[in-house]
Design an enzyme around this catalytic site. Structure first.
Site, PDB file in Angstrom:
ATOM      1  CG  ASN A 136      -1.895   1.139   1.225  1.00  0.00           C
ATOM      2  OD1 ASN A 136      -1.681   2.132   0.533  1.00  0.00           O
ATOM      3  ND2 ASN A 136      -2.958   1.031   2.012  1.00  0.00           N
ATOM      4  CB  CYS A 139      -3.240   5.039   2.325  1.00  0.00           C
ATOM      5  SG  CYS A 139      -4.580   5.536   3.396  1.00  0.00           S
ATOM      6  CB  THR A 205      -8.542   7.194  -2.457  1.00  0.00           C
ATOM      7  OG1 THR A 205      -7.570   7.253  -1.408  1.00  0.00           O
ATOM      8  CG2 THR A 205      -9.418   5.978  -2.281  1.00  0.00           C
ATOM      9  CB  CYS A 380     -22.207  20.297 -37.267  1.00  0.00           C
ATOM     10  SG  CYS A 380     -21.871  18.926 -36.125  1.00  0.00           S
TER      11      CYS A 380
END
Lengths: 434, 446
Positions: A136, A139, A205, A380
């Site tokens: 990890n 974190c 995260t 367009c």
């Protein structure tokens, strides 16, 4: 029916759906239920060093972002690694692995950044019978302040060093979990590979504040009037995660490094997209935190049906299918011309396409007094905004002009030849077309 | 034996005492916060939204719904009241199914429009329950305006004119203000004395002197008002009813539906109202539906609503028709009344079936008779006692697009004036627009 059996850096599981290291995998009770529900593997909630465990806040740990009908789109958390004693976790892991030998059980680990800490703990954890380790390095809150988690993951040299220690300490596969809180995801990925990592998993995260309480003027989630940045996850982060996965998958230095895709996987389709972009399996958290373990049933049936429909017989066949089509902007075909087309039978005349185009784009949609909206091909530029704001799926589509057709906007005939920016005459450093 | 739904003739207290409150409860209860959020979430925030165009008062519906979504129902209410000061009542009584909600793009997409009416009520109730009146009067102009008739048009005009700084005297023939909001609307659409609360809330802007119980007549003439005030706005409604051209209208038990509804609205105790066991309502408009449904709710065993033309010509919307049938009202189309039968008291109504042949309504010669110990006549209202000197058009006071009559300094709006759909919401729009025109003229800008 397609075989969903997955082998990820040597670790077998009955399907490619793993639960990410997070609250759902914090203890035996949950993990047993997850396996009963059908999850192929579990990355156990991150273990720390022996001794008194970390303590969590006693107020809100989560903040959220909502879409229409209060659908949870993004979640953030300020929870730390497991706050239960190491020996309790190890005992539980041992029991679970014994009872579910066909499922993948990965130990997520985070200990201080010194050789002894890592080399002491890995063999001890390996005694549980776990199938591998996930380091990890991602974190972003709390643990980073103590020199761990993303504090390591943001320094490629540390990643390489710790990964090497771990490879020296165990024969089990090492997966390095990467933080997205970095400017270039390739640097930590390459460092992990240099250190000998068997795989990477991403994304962890994202640093975030989900809201501000406008009465107390504190960030959410708020603890006694104060808030701190938490880690953001859920459907909202999926585009960020997929880009990082794709960058690693198409980078010559790392293209052969197995990737466990993480970030907003909510349905089989999300999983299939990660797989196509080069992931070998996926990890899920927010979807189960929102809907419970049961969602895996839909992921299994959906992916299986999709593979059958595509005539693919394994997950491995899908993995990386889209990678060759991820390219740089400069190689996009500038001779490819499309125009938006509004299906008048589907149109409900809300006028959102008109507002978007008229106010913010190229004034290429006309409106009649009786609310008929039509695309003006001579204006367009095919930006796709009308497609994106239309509430009716499939009502506005992009039609590709055939070679030989006239592009009414530019007055030029569409060519069948590929042509990109590198050879465009407006590019000062253009090279001659081949 | 106590009275029941089966008791013949006109009878009071057909229902147990506690059944009335339950039966006459809100047709659509107020949305709670969660329901409002879910309903508001469905709005697409359309460009130049069709709902807004369909609203006679042009309320910015997408904006007010977005204001609800973002947790500011008070701001939403302000958006509504800016255009329609009676937005609270309109949220309850507007036939939204033929106005804003009919053209909602989600009606087109899914057959389920955004609940615009109920969201409007959520917003307006939220603000009104906080009781603070959201508008202040402008600087005093020294100009005076007489508003005659305190129904939706008159209240709307009076409020707007007061807000613009004029001094208003508001006359009404009845002791209680509100017009049809107070006396003419089905009670399940306006519960808990909302009409009076709304009037009080509206008047709290100040600058409006109320003269209740004063109708146009001997002591109050258009000439006297015209000389006393700088401008006059007439919103006197339709005081008369169309006469039924059939025999037997003088029999006991025969009543105008508007009187029946007014009586019901003013009753303190609904069990004291007498209602027939077999009720026939003649007419096909909203008043007919309101009367039929309420007769049923009061405990009538059989209620038949007979309309002389076909379903497609009916004034009441499909929604209103469905409401009536869901309450147990039997709707009969293409039946024109020939005679009300009975001696002393009515006992039935005979009808002849009709057919629409090339646009002309013709009797087919087939007859049908419905038992009736009460007959409610709802075949339209007429202008009564219009002041002399005004030009009439189609039986109503002729006005231009600004509400100006043919008499200098006199405007008119609401049901008594030409144009409009005889809806609360169109009356509010006419009152508001006439007020703005009066203001322009009084301030020398007209």
């Amino acid at each position: 029916m397609a075989d969903l059996t997955s082998e990820f850096c040597g670790i077998k599981s009955p399907n490619p759906f793993w639960l990410a290291s997070a609250p759902p995998t914090d203890k035996e009770y949950n993990v047993r239920r997850a396996f009963e529900a059908g999850w192929g593997g579990v990355v156990w909630k991150t273990l720390g060093a022996e001794g008194p465990p970390v303590v969590n806040v006693n107020g809100p740990r989560y903040g959220a972002i909502f879409g229409a009908d209060r659908r949870l789109l993004g979640l953030n958390n300020i929870e730390l690694i497991t706050d239960r004693p190491l020996e309790v976790n190890l005992a539980e892991m041992t029991r679970v692995k014994k009872d579910y030998p066909d499922r993948a059980l990965i130990a997520s680990v985070m200990v201080p950044c010194d050789e002894k800490s890592w080399k002491d703990i890995l063999p001890r954890i390996a005694e549980t019978g776990c199938d591998g380790f996930e380091l990890n390095f991602g974190c972003p809150h709390g643990m980073a302040e103590r020199g761990m988690g993303s504090a390591v993951g943001q320094v490629p040299e540390y990643i390489e060093m710790v990964t090497r220690w771990c490879k020296e300490a165990t024969g089990l596969p090492i997966i390095v979990k990467l933080t997205p809180n970095i400017s270039n995801i390739l640097l930590p990925a390459e460092a992990a590979k240099r250190g000998g990592a068997d795989a990477v998993s991403l994304i962890n995260t994202i640093n975030s504040i989900t809201g501000v309480n406008l009465d107390s003027f504190s960030p959410e989630p708020m603890i006694d009037g104060k808030g701190t940045h938490g880690g953001y996850c859920g459907p909202a982060v999926k585009p960020i995660a997929m880009n990082m996965v794709a960058e690693i998958a198409r980078n010559p230095e790392t293209h052969d490094l197995p990737i466990s895709g993480i970030g907003g996987v909510t349905t089989w389709r999300d999983a299939a997209e990660f797989l196509a972009l080069g992931a070998g399996n996926v990890q899920v958290c927010t979807a189960v935190m929102t809907y419970g373990f049961k969602v895996v049933e839909e992921m299994i049936s959906g992916l299986s049906q999709y593979l059958d429909e595509k005539g693919m017989t394994s997950v491995a066949e899908l993995s990386g299918k889209a990678v060759p089509n991820v390219t740089d902007w400069q190689y996009l075909n500038l001779n490819h011309v499309t125009k938006a087309v509004i299906d008048q039978d589907e149109c409900i005349s809300c006028g959102r396409c008109y507002a978007a185009c008229e106010d913010t784009s190229h004034q290429a949609i006309s409106m009649t007094p009786d609310r008929v909206f039509e695309v003006m091909d001579d204006e367009c530029v095919a930006c796709n905004l009308c497609v994106n704001v239309c509430p009716i799926e499939g009502c506005i589509t992009m039609k590709t002009l055939d070679a030989g057709d006239l592009d009414e906007r530019t007055g030029k005939v569409v060519t069948k030849d590929y042509g990109n920016w590198t050879e465009h005459p407006n590019n000062p450093s253009a090279t001659a077309a081949e | 034996m106590p009275n029941s739904e089966r008791t013949p003739g006109l009878a009071t207290a057909r229902l147990p005492k506690d059944a009335y409150a339950e039966r006459f409860t809100d047709l659509h209860p107020q949305l709670d916060d969660h329901e409002a959020q879910v309903a508001a979430d469905r709005c697409y925030f359309c460009y130049d939204a069709p709902c807004m165009t369909a609203c006679p008062t042009s309320i910015d519906i997408p904006l007010f719904i977005r204001q609800i979504v973002t947790g500011t129902p008070e701001a939403a209410a302000k958006t509504i009241f800016d255009q329609n000061i009676l937005g609270g009542m309109c949220a309850r009584v507007c036939p939204t199914e033929t106005l804003c909600e009919e053209v909602c793009v989600r009606e087109i997409a899914e057959g389920k429009p955004v609940k615009i009416g109920q969201l409007q009520r959520y917003a307006t109730d939220t603000l009104m329950e906080k009781s603070a009146h959201p508008y202040q009067r402008g600087a005093a102009t020294g100009k005076t305006v007489a508003v005659v008739g305190a129904g939706p048009a008159g209240l709307s005009a009076a409020h707007r004119l007061a807000m613009l700084g004029h001094d208003i005297t508001l006359f009404d023939a009845r002791k209680k203000l509100g017009g049809l909001n107070e006396f003419g609307i089905a009670s399940y659409k306006s519960t808990d004395d909302f009409a009076q609360k709304e009037v009080d809330w509206l008047l709290s802007i100040g600058g409006i002197t109320v003269e209740a119980g004063r109708a146009l007549g001997d002591d109050l003439t258009l000439e006297s008002l015209n000389s006393e005030f700088d401008a006059v706005f007439l919103s006197i409604g339709l005081g008369g009813v169309n006469a039924l051209r059939a025999d037997g209208t003088d029999l006991d038990g025969v009543e105008d539906a508007v009187d029946f509804i007014a009586r019901l609205r003013q009753a303190q105790d609904l069990s004291t109202l007498s209602v027939g066991r077999d009720v026939v309502v003649i007419g096909g408009g909203m008043t007919a539906v309101d009367a039929a449904v309420q007769a049923k709710l009061l405990g009538a065993q059989n209620v038949t609503m007979a309309y002389r033309r076909g379903k497609d010509r009916m004034g009441a919307s499909q929604y209103e028709q469905d409401l009536a049938t869901s309450k147990g009202v039997n709707i009969v189309y293409n039946a024109q009344p020939i005679a009300i039968l009975g001696e002393g008291a009515c006992r039935g109504v005979s009808f002849e079936y009709t057919a629409d042949i090339d646009g002309a309504l013709k009797g087919t010669g087939e007859m049908v008779e419905f038992r009736a110990d009460q007959v409610l006549v709802a075949i339209g209202q007429t202008l009564k006692d219009a002041p002399q000197g005004l030009t009439l058009q189609g039986g109503k006071i002729a006005v231009d697009v600004y509400g100006k009559t043919t008499v200098e300094k006199v405007w008119a709006g609401g049901d008594c004036a030409s144009g409009g759909d005889d809806l609360t919401v169109t009356a509010v729009a006419e009152g508001r627009d006439a007020a703005m025109d009066i203001h322009s003229v009084l301030m020398g800008k007209g």
